[in-house]
Design an enzyme around this catalytic site. Structure first.
Site, mmCIF file in Angstrom:
data_model
loop_
_atom_site.group_PDB
_atom_site.id
_atom_site.type_symbol
_atom_site.label_atom_id
_atom_site.label_comp_id
_atom_site.label_asym_id
_atom_site.label_seq_id
_atom_site.Cartn_x
_atom_site.Cartn_y
_atom_site.Cartn_z
ATOM 1 C CG HIS A 158 12.861 2.799 42.532
ATOM 2 N ND1 HIS A 158 12.092 1.971 42.920
ATOM 3 C CD2 HIS A 158 12.363 4.069 42.865
ATOM 4 C CE1 HIS A 158 11.037 2.457 43.284
ATOM 5 N NE2 HIS A 158 11.111 3.904 43.459
HETATM 6 C C1 T46 Z 1 8.613 5.130 44.886
HETATM 7 C C2 T46 Z 1 8.036 4.156 46.080
HETATM 8 C C3 T46 Z 1 7.758 4.943 47.252
HETATM 9 C C4 T46 Z 1 2.000 2.231 37.802
HETATM 10 O O1 T46 Z 1 1.495 1.870 36.981
HETATM 11 N N1 T46 Z 1 1.761 3.679 38.321
HETATM 12 C C5 T46 Z 1 2.448 4.442 39.365
HETATM 13 O O2 T46 Z 1 2.287 5.639 39.558
HETATM 14 C C6 T46 Z 1 3.366 3.686 40.052
HETATM 15 C C7 T46 Z 1 3.886 4.255 41.394
HETATM 16 C C8 T46 Z 1 3.277 2.197 39.954
HETATM 17 N N2 T46 Z 1 2.864 1.978 38.773
HETATM 18 C C9 T46 Z 1 2.975 0.429 38.409
HETATM 19 C C10 T46 Z 1 4.443 -0.038 38.114
HETATM 20 C C11 T46 Z 1 4.593 -1.613 38.681
HETATM 21 O O3 T46 Z 1 3.974 -2.441 37.780
HETATM 22 O O4 T46 Z 1 2.752 -0.467 40.001
HETATM 23 C C12 T46 Z 1 3.655 -1.594 39.911
HETATM 24 C C13 T46 Z 1 4.255 -1.508 41.289
HETATM 25 O O5 T46 Z 1 5.243 -0.141 41.217
HETATM 26 P P1 T46 Z 1 6.873 -0.302 41.894
HETATM 27 O O6 T46 Z 1 7.288 -1.669 41.671
HETATM 28 O O7 T46 Z 1 7.443 0.711 41.204
HETATM 29 O O8 T46 Z 1 6.348 -0.009 43.273
HETATM 30 P P2 T46 Z 1 7.774 0.280 44.372
HETATM 31 O O9 T46 Z 1 6.724 0.295 45.887
HETATM 32 O O10 T46 Z 1 8.622 -0.262 44.430
HETATM 33 O O11 T46 Z 1 7.904 1.950 44.189
HETATM 34 C C14 T46 Z 1 6.704 2.949 44.416
HETATM 35 C C15 T46 Z 1 7.127 3.965 43.512
HETATM 36 O O12 T46 Z 1 6.942 3.130 42.180
HETATM 37 C C16 T46 Z 1 8.323 4.730 43.680
HETATM 38 O O13 T46 Z 1 8.143 5.821 42.647
HETATM 39 O O14 T46 Z 1 9.403 6.046 45.089
HETATM 40 O O15 T46 Z 1 6.913 3.464 45.896
#
Ligand code: T46
Length: 140
Positions: free
Chosen positions: A53
């Protein structure tokens, strides 16, 4: 390979002595923005990449505080891959940069400092939409 302007490595100052090492991170000093949120990613799997993303307005600094991983960044024109494997190096990623994290080592812990509170509406998760958005911005 051309450098992506909105992405840069930041060398973090280590306070080390015979007892060990310490790194302190202060907003607007060591980190080039006000820090609104801190999160960390752990228990990852080597063959399970994450990310995929871009963020419309969010800036972040990623630090691998244990182990290592790779970060692929893409601004719609250029692609780069960074190997994060040191506690004293942060990867700054500005707005509108597609990112993918992969090749997590055993025990990898990726610490992230973010300039904004969590807002799912702020993500672009479709790569074609991302490409359309950056090409519009480049034309403005
Ligand atoms: C990024 C990369 C480096 C939350 O509830 N609060 C938060 O602050 C974050 C970051 C995530 N979440 C929840 C949303 C999803 O249900 O945690 C779960 C996993 O998040 P996500 O699928 O977005 O994780 P990544 O590793 O794909 O991405 C994350 C960050 O979201 C993103 O901003 O730049 O790490």
């Amino acid at each position: 390979m051309k450098k992506i302007e909105k992405v840069k490595l930041i060398k973090l100052k280590v306070f080390g002595d015979t007892r060990g090492a310490l790194i302190s991170l202060e907003q607007y000093k060591d980190i080039p923005f006000g820090i609104k949120r801190v999160y960390y990613i752990f228990d990852t799997k080597r063959d399970t990449p994450r990310g995929f993303h871009a963020h419309k307005t969010l800036e972040q600094v990623l630090i691998c505080v244990n182990g290592s991983c790779k970060i692929k960044v893409d601004d719609g024109k250029n692609v780069d891959i960074f190997d994060l494997c040191s506690q004293n190096v942060g990867l700054y990623i500005g707005t509108m940069v597609w990112r993918e994290m992969f090749a997590f080592s055993q025990g990898c812990v990726l610490l992230v400092l973010a300039s904004r509170y969590y807002d799912p509406k702020e993500y672009i998760k479709d790569y074609n939409e991302f490409l359309r958005s950056v090409s519009c911005t480049n034309r403005e």
